[in-house]
Design an enzyme around this catalytic site. Structure first.
Site, short mmCIF file in Angstrom:
data_model
loop_
_atom_site.label_atom_id
_atom_site.label_comp_id
_atom_site.label_asym_id
_atom_site.label_seq_id
_atom_site.Cartn_x
_atom_site.Cartn_y
_atom_site.Cartn_z
N GLU A 170 -16.93 11.47 10.17
CA GLU A 170 -18.21 10.82 10.37
C GLU A 170 -18.02 9.77 11.57
OE1 GLU A 170 -17.69 8.48 6.47
OE2 GLU A 170 -15.70 8.00 6.40
N ASP A 193 -7.67 -5.73 13.57
CA ASP A 193 -7.83 -3.80 13.27
C ASP A 193 -7.21 -4.50 11.37
OD1 ASP A 193 -7.38 -1.61 13.25
OD2 ASP A 193 -5.72 -0.96 14.53
N GLU A 221 1.71 -8.40 11.74
CA GLU A 221 1.47 -7.73 10.75
C GLU A 221 2.19 -8.12 9.28
OE1 GLU A 221 0.90 -4.94 9.09
OE2 GLU A 221 -0.30 -3.90 11.05
N GLN A 249 0.90 -0.92 -0.23
CA GLN A 249 0.30 0.46 0.19
C GLN A 249 0.76 1.50 0.29
OE1 GLN A 249 -2.08 -0.61 4.05
NE2 GLN A 249 -1.10 -1.29 4.88
#
Lengths: 335, 335
Positions: free
Chosen positions: B325, B249, B193, B121
């Site tokens: 939000e 997560d 991770e 990413q």
């Protein structure tokens, strides 16, 4: 739905741009869309062309001299040319309400449920999918049904006991503070609002906030007075009446940084009178402003040092959901 | 600063517009500014004129047939013609990061402090005046230093006791969950991770979030594994190893509403394996998505009903400051 969708697409070219090199390839995209082209004379400020389509579509292509390329597309139907959501222009319900520090925010507002112009302000209540109904006064987002965090912050974040206490609320017309405090059985809450306007809107459309407290002006342990708070505070000072808590919910502190502004004079007057009616062991709670309005906040803190009665204060930064920015709240007490 | 300011000004005329009547008065404003005018043929879609100034200023005036008047001003210097803040285009730091439900939001970002493209990413850490540093993964706001509310929500909102417990964290590379839980002296936290990338950025620039937990891969009561969580979960299932808490997560639930999407398959796989390693009295915590993404949330809840091991769940809506939000979090447990 005849609202106009306005998409923007920007990209930076790493080197200064030779329009002659980049423009033809961009133009070929628009030529395919049967758009009528006009090339404008920019007096040396890069390349500018507009394209107008038969369906009312407008494309503006600019290649700026320093390497920025901006493309605008305005059209009537939904489209998706940009990474950024389209600006919706001319919709029946306005979704854009800037933050106190002047940033563009798009709310998920789908309906205006109440609107009224009072002698003092424009009152709007709008429905948001995620925040419930939102009270907007003169274009400022004031409080949403989701914003119990605001009410908690301006009443001491659950660390105070209001049972048996005397409380004065200045403003608070949405009923949020009143509804929370009556649960704690205080001795008496006096809430003073300058006008009936707003009450009706909140009473009908903000019931998650005010509960049934605004249905009557006098409850078991509260009284709502419809009058200017300044003469009332002066009367209380004369009578020697004091309160354990004074909660100033009148308005955010002014964003003007001119201390001679009449808003600041009004604020100092309210502060001075409030401290006069505050019990020596009492607490004064109020909202400040956006945490980013650092000059206005500093100026406010300066005012706190200039009151006729010396005070100490602390502040806290709180996330109020519908504000879309972090908000400062103050607690002050007599030294 | 050569960023382009793009102001928009819109007004609705109550009756269908006679361009011939309104245009001349609007034109007179622009004529005073020494702007070169072009009137475009719109094929019956109202009136359209563009004005180009010597200083690179561009004005677009449209009178739409249904009564909407839109004016655009693009200029290089600060100006203030509109009630809405200007769109800043082509700035060195991008301030616009849409919400998950596709609304335009302007952040108070003033600096990119870290950027890296990993194999998985794009990782950005940006500084916000009010939220501190913000971790942005592939363009999605992931977590800011202000967002302890996120960490609290995904660890059970302070209602759980982690002392002496076995905990598995899937993802969590910003170190926020780890840093909070180690304070409670669990027996062991395994955090897994997929990549080292991101660690370095967070370790350096998100210290309010991760503390010193990312400085070493093995602490008194935690171990960080850099590997794919799926084979690890499978290994734990084979070994019969269980955890009191599994905290997922990894990513928000997919916004795609196609249940056959590979993202959903991956999500079901993780859910199934997680339930297999969860103690019968254990709890599984995860984030969902924006409260407005109702279809995606429903689809997620459907998946929870299809697991090989039957589960119950509850959800909670939480305000995470930097998200702008409301966000849904889930707790699931074995029936």
């Amino acid at each position: 739905d005849m609202a106009v969708r306005h998409y923007t697409l920007d990209f930076n070219l790493s080197t200064a741009v030779d329009s002659a090199a980049i423009v033809p390839s961009l133009l070929s995209i628009f030529h395919e869309q049967e758009l009528a082209e006009t090339i404008h004379d920019t007096n040396g400020h890069g390349y500018l062309a507009t394209f107008v389509g038969k369906n009312g579509r407008l494309v503006i292509l600019r290649v700026h001299a320093h390497g920025l390329v901006t493309i605008d597309l305005q059209c009537y139907e939904e489209d998706n040319i940009s990474q950024l959501p389209a600006l919706v222009r001319g919709a029946t319900v306005d979704r854009y309400w800037p933050t106190a520090d002047g940033r563009l925010m798009e709310y998920d507002i789908d309906e205006v449920v109440y609107e009224k112009d009072s002698a003092y302000q424009n009152i709007k209540i709008m429905h948001s999918k995620q925040y419930g109904n939102i009270l907007v006064l003169d274009g400022d987002v004031n409080l949403a049904e989701s914003d119990i965090a605001y009410t908690r912050a301006i009443t001491g974040n659950g660390k105070e006991s209001y049972a048996g206490k005397e409380v004065l609320i200045l403003g608070g017309g949405d009923g949020g503070i009143l509804a929370e405090l009556v649960k704690q059985k205080p001795k008496m809450i006096i809430m003073v609002e300058i006008s009936f306007s707003g009450f009706n809107g909140c009473k009908m459309h903000m019931r998650k906030t005010c509960g049934n407290t605004l249905d009557t002006l006098r409850g078991d342990c509260y009284q709502i007075l419809i009058e200017d708070c300044v003469p009332l505070l002066r009367k209380y000072v004369q009578e020697g009446r004091t309160f354990d808590y004074v909660i100033n919910d009148l308005t955010a502190i002014p964003i003007s940084t001119e201390p001679e502004d009449s808003m600041w004079e009004f604020l100092r007057l309210i502060l001075d009178l409030s401290m006069c009616v505050l019990d020596p062991k009492g607490k004064y709670f109020t909202q400040g402003n956006s945490v980013n309005m650092t000059e206005a906040l500093s100026l406010y803190e300066e005012q706190l040092g200039k009151l006729s009665c010396p005070v100490d204060f602390r502040k806290e930064v709180v996330c109020v959901p519908s504000y879309l920015e972090q908000w400062v709240f103050y607690t002050a007490w007599k030294k």
